[in-house]
Design a protein around this motif. Structure first.
Motif, PDB file in Angstrom:
ATOM      1  N   GLU A   1       0.791  -1.022  -0.247  1.00 29.84           N
ATOM      2  CA  GLU A   1       0.109   0.111   0.086  1.00 29.84           C
ATOM      3  C   GLU A   1       0.836   1.208  -0.370  1.00 29.84           C
ATOM      4  N   ILE A   2       2.366   1.248   0.569  1.00 27.98           N
ATOM      5  CA  ILE A   2       3.045   2.504   0.640  1.00 27.98           C
ATOM      6  C   ILE A   2       3.286   3.441  -1.006  1.00 27.98           C
ATOM      7  N   GLY A   3       2.904   4.209  -0.655  1.00 24.34           N
ATOM      8  CA  GLY A   3       3.144   5.166  -2.167  1.00 24.34           C
ATOM      9  C   GLY A   3       1.930   4.616  -3.253  1.00 24.34           C
ATOM     10  N   VAL A   4       1.128   3.970  -2.970  1.00 23.26           N
ATOM     11  CA  VAL A   4      -0.089   3.908  -3.962  1.00 23.26           C
ATOM     12  C   VAL A   4      -0.462   5.097  -4.216  1.00 23.26           C
ATOM     13  N   GLU A   5      -1.253   5.598  -5.125  1.00 29.28           N
ATOM     14  CA  GLU A   5      -2.006   7.137  -5.463  1.00 29.28           C
ATOM     15  C   GLU A   5      -3.787   6.323  -5.500  1.00 29.28           C
ATOM     16  N   MET A   6      -3.938   5.957  -3.749  1.00 29.12           N
ATOM     17  CA  MET A   6      -5.201   6.071  -3.390  1.00 29.12           C
ATOM     18  C   MET A   6      -6.495   7.245  -4.034  1.00 29.12           C
ATOM     19  N   ASP A   7      -7.135   6.446  -4.228  1.00 25.75           N
ATOM     20  CA  ASP A   7      -8.897   7.875  -4.152  1.00 25.75           C
ATOM     21  C   ASP A   7      -9.360   7.046  -4.192  1.00 25.75           C
ATOM     22  N   GLN A   8     -10.729   7.410  -3.917  1.00 24.36           N
ATOM     23  CA  GLN A   8     -12.138   6.856  -3.560  1.00 24.36           C
ATOM     24  C   GLN A   8     -12.029   5.321  -3.617  1.00 24.36           C
ATOM     25  N   ASN A   9     -12.260   5.001  -5.126  1.00 23.66           N
ATOM     26  CA  ASN A   9     -12.054   4.360  -5.563  1.00 23.66           C
ATOM     27  C   ASN A   9     -11.892   2.551  -5.300  1.00 23.66           C
ATOM     28  N   TYR A  10     -10.556   3.726  -4.577  1.00 21.59           N
ATOM     29  CA  TYR A  10      -9.325   2.256  -4.215  1.00 21.59           C
ATOM     30  C   TYR A  10     -10.073   1.341  -3.353  1.00 21.59           C
ATOM     31  N   ILE A  11     -10.162   2.634  -2.396  1.00 20.36           N
ATOM     32  CA  ILE A  11     -10.081   2.716  -0.814  1.00 20.36           C
ATOM     33  C   ILE A  11     -11.582   2.141  -0.956  1.00 20.36           C
ATOM     34  N   SER A  12     -12.554   2.588  -1.246  1.00 18.48           N
ATOM     35  CA  SER A  12     -13.949   1.711  -1.210  1.00 18.48           C
ATOM     36  C   SER A  12     -13.661  -0.208  -1.948  1.00 18.48           C
ATOM     37  N   ASP A  13     -13.120   0.231  -2.441  1.00 16.30           N
ATOM     38  CA  ASP A  13     -12.523  -1.868  -3.089  1.00 16.30           C
ATOM     39  C   ASP A  13     -11.972  -2.651  -1.921  1.00 16.30           C
ATOM     40  N   TYR A  14     -11.441  -1.671  -1.217  1.00 20.77           N
ATOM     41  CA  TYR A  14     -10.213  -1.883  -0.150  1.00 20.77           C
ATOM     42  C   TYR A  14     -11.529  -2.438   1.139  1.00 20.77           C
ATOM     43  N   ILE A  15     -11.719  -1.609   1.113  1.00 27.07           N
ATOM     44  CA  ILE A  15     -12.992  -2.001   2.839  1.00 27.07           C
ATOM     45  C   ILE A  15     -13.954  -2.779   2.464  1.00 27.07           C
TER      46      ILE A  15
ATOM     47  N   ASN B   1      -7.269  14.009  -8.357  1.00 29.29           N
ATOM     48  CA  ASN B   1      -8.902  13.994  -8.389  1.00 29.29           C
ATOM     49  C   ASN B   1      -9.389  12.428  -7.785  1.00 29.29           C
ATOM     50  N   PHE B   2      -9.222  13.484  -6.384  1.00 25.98           N
ATOM     51  CA  PHE B   2      -9.603  12.005  -5.752  1.00 25.98           C
ATOM     52  C   PHE B   2     -11.298  11.596  -5.188  1.00 25.98           C
ATOM     53  N   GLY B   3     -12.042  12.414  -5.541  1.00 23.84           N
ATOM     54  CA  GLY B   3     -13.224  12.180  -5.866  1.00 23.84           C
ATOM     55  C   GLY B   3     -14.302  12.755  -5.142  1.00 23.84           C
ATOM     56  N   THR B   4     -15.309  12.799  -4.555  1.00 26.17           N
ATOM     57  CA  THR B   4     -15.812  14.047  -3.908  1.00 26.17           C
ATOM     58  C   THR B   4     -16.901  14.083  -2.401  1.00 26.17           C
ATOM     59  N   TYR B   5     -16.963  14.800  -1.436  1.00 27.99           N
ATOM     60  CA  TYR B   5     -16.875  14.733  -0.525  1.00 27.99           C
ATOM     61  C   TYR B   5     -17.672  15.934  -0.243  1.00 27.99           C
ATOM     62  N   ASN B   6     -19.073  15.857   0.142  1.00 30.40           N
ATOM     63  CA  ASN B   6     -19.931  16.782   0.546  1.00 30.40           C
ATOM     64  C   ASN B   6     -20.345  17.541  -0.901  1.00 30.40           C
ATOM     65  N   GLY B   7     -20.605  16.854  -1.936  1.00 33.58           N
ATOM     66  CA  GLY B   7     -19.994  17.292  -3.078  1.00 33.58           C
ATOM     67  C   GLY B   7     -19.324  18.581  -3.844  1.00 33.58           C
ATOM     68  N   LYS B   8     -18.350  18.385  -3.067  1.00 30.52           N
ATOM     69  CA  LYS B   8     -17.000  19.129  -4.103  1.00 30.52           C
ATOM     70  C   LYS B   8     -16.288  18.163  -4.331  1.00 30.52           C
ATOM     71  N   ALA B   9     -15.791  18.600  -5.071  1.00 34.15           N
ATOM     72  CA  ALA B   9     -14.545  17.368  -5.710  1.00 34.15           C
ATOM     73  C   ALA B   9     -13.134  17.989  -4.662  1.00 34.15           C
ATOM     74  N   ILE B  10     -12.132  16.565  -4.562  1.00 38.14           N
ATOM     75  CA  ILE B  10     -11.343  16.573  -4.315  1.00 38.14           C
ATOM     76  C   ILE B  10      -9.918  16.645  -4.499  1.00 38.14           C
ATOM     77  N   ASN B  11      -8.933  17.839  -4.070  1.00 39.61           N
ATOM     78  CA  ASN B  11      -7.727  17.963  -5.114  1.00 39.61           C
ATOM     79  C   ASN B  11      -7.048  17.618  -3.269  1.00 39.61           C
ATOM     80  N   CYS B  12      -5.366  16.590  -3.341  1.00 36.73           N
ATOM     81  CA  CYS B  12      -5.151  16.131  -2.186  1.00 36.73           C
ATOM     82  C   CYS B  12      -3.800  16.964  -2.804  1.00 36.73           C
ATOM     83  N   SER B  13      -3.957  17.626  -3.501  1.00 32.95           N
ATOM     84  CA  SER B  13      -2.231  18.677  -3.977  1.00 32.95           C
ATOM     85  C   SER B  13      -2.389  19.608  -2.732  1.00 32.95           C
ATOM     86  N   THR B  14      -3.600  20.032  -2.158  1.00 32.38           N
ATOM     87  CA  THR B  14      -3.430  21.011  -0.550  1.00 32.38           C
ATOM     88  C   THR B  14      -3.700  20.361   0.072  1.00 32.38           C
TER      89      THR B  14
END
Length: 410
Positions: free
Chosen positions: A140-154, A201-214
């Motif tokens: 898992e270390i170094g993997v660029e995880m997004d919502q789909n990746y994490i949802s699949d793991y869970i 492009n991580f996914g969305t949260y509360n209707g807003k797109a999530i950019n993990c660069s910040t």
């Protein structure tokens, strides 16, 4: 008259000697000394670590069964009492790392001797009170995880059919029924991965797109992750599991991430859960765990006699220095066994317990890394060698704070 009295005293002395010898023979076989039971060669005792293929216990008996009197009955006879005085409000003391990757199938049978202490196939007590679910860092270390990746793991790893978390639920049901404890539950701690800045492009949260660069974007990703964990766990309606909090997956922290970790912990606390962290030996940030607002932190010794040249591995002196550092910083310690089923791997774990006793660190919080977790503890319980199986029963006494130095078989 004096001669008659002298003869009578002589007879009484002989009778006393015979009775005393019989009593010693009756009681002296209830417990073997380390020198009588040790299956470790002299080369191993001096630190000569051999490979797994040659590091096998050859002193076993085909019908070996651990003598319960050395574990259970002596507790009553010797009036041994738990020395436990440390308490926390979460009921989290003995945490077993339970590795669940996408191929993992940790079964009910694997969990059973971890949730309940087993002797001769019967559940006679409880064991670990908390199970920390996490994937292998190598995957898992170094993997660029997004919502789909994490949802699949869970959904497909943590809650895979009748395995992993679902299997823990069933194993706990068996233990509480066997012990007559209808309200008994074990704690569950779920993993949180640090979002990478490269995931724009991580996914969305509360209707807003999530950019993990910040940093704010990474915090939003973590909030979604926490909420998703809670939502799915609650949807399972477990009767025997208590979700108490989350495990921070990184084993080190840089000052650049302190702010993110603090805000993440604040959010977890707002949901009435806790966070747990277990950095490697003297990892970056370990001494600032309270500043980062973790509730519990344990530190690894990375003492691996079965793999002395492994990553960050150190000698046996690590056990003492880690005990001193963690006590100074108010941390618990991680108990570790790598190559768990070799004599060197078992010996390293036994030496860790022995060091805990010597340094007064048995009565606190402990994390356990025993290779891939419950599967390995189950193999310890089912081990057919004297040395292999003894570590399971010693571990039980360690967990219950009744282990003594001369209980440990070397």
């Amino acid at each position: 008259m004096k001669r008659i009295i002298s003869e009578i005293l002589s007879v009484l002395l002989i009778i006393s000697f015979v009775l005393g010898a019989a009593a010693c023979d009756k009681g002296g076989n209830t417990k073997k000394t380390p020198s009588q039971t040790s299956s470790v060669s002299s080369s191993e005792s001096s630190g000569d670590n051999s490979s797994a293929s040659s590091d096998t216990d050859t002193s076993s008996s085909e019908d070996f069964v651990y003598d319960a009197t050395t574990v259970e009955e002596t507790v009553v006879v010797d009036n041994v009492r738990s020395i436990k005085t440390y308490e926390n409000k979460w009921g989290v003391y003995e945490m077993l790392k339970s590795y669940t990757n996408r191929a993992s199938k940790v079964s009910v049978d694997d969990f059973l001797p971890c949730v309940g202490y087993m002797h001769m196939g019967k559940i006679t007590d409880t064991m670990f009170d908390t199970f920390v679910f996490l994937p292998s860092p190598t995957e898992e270390i170094g993997v660029e995880m997004d919502q789909n990746y994490i949802s699949d793991y869970i959904n497909n790893s943590l809650y895979r059919n009748d395995f992993n978390v679902n299997a823990l639920e069933k194993a706990t049901e068996q233990v509480k029924n066997a012990l007559g404890k209808p309200n008994y539950k074990v704690n569950v701690i779920l993993p949180l991965f640090r979002p990478l800045e490269t995931v724009t492009n991580f996914g969305t949260y509360n209707g807003k797109a999530i950019n993990c660069s910040t940093e704010s974007g990474r915090l939003e990703a973590l909030k979604w992750f926490i909420d998703e964990h809670i939502r799915i766990f609650k949807s399972k309606n477990f009767k025997n599991l208590n979700l108490v909090g989350f495990y921070w997956f990184d084993e080190y922290a840089t000052k650049e991430n302190y702010s993110l970790i603090q805000q993440m912990n604040d959010y977890v606390h707002s949901k009435n859960y806790i966070t747990v962290w277990s950095p490697y030996y003297t990892a970056g940030g370990y001494s600032d765990w309270k500043l980062m607002k973790f509730d519990i932190a344990t530190m690894q010794s990375n003492y691996f006699p079965a793999d002395p040249n492994g990553l960050n591995a150190g000698g046996i002196d690590r056990l003492t220095t880690n005990a001193q550092l963690t006590e100074l910083k108010g941390m618990g310690m991680e108990m570790e066994s790598l190559n768990f089923n070799t004599n060197a791997g078992i010996r390293g774990f036994k030496e860790t317990m022995q060091s805990m006793l010597a340094n007064g660190r048995i009565d606190f919080v402990h994390m356990y890394y025993i290779d891939n977790g419950p599967v390995c503890v189950n193999e310890w319980y089912n081990n057919k060698t004297k040395y292999g199986q003894s570590v399971y029963h010693e571990l039980h006494r360690f967990i219950k704070r009744t282990l003594k130095d001369d209980d440990i078989m070397f």
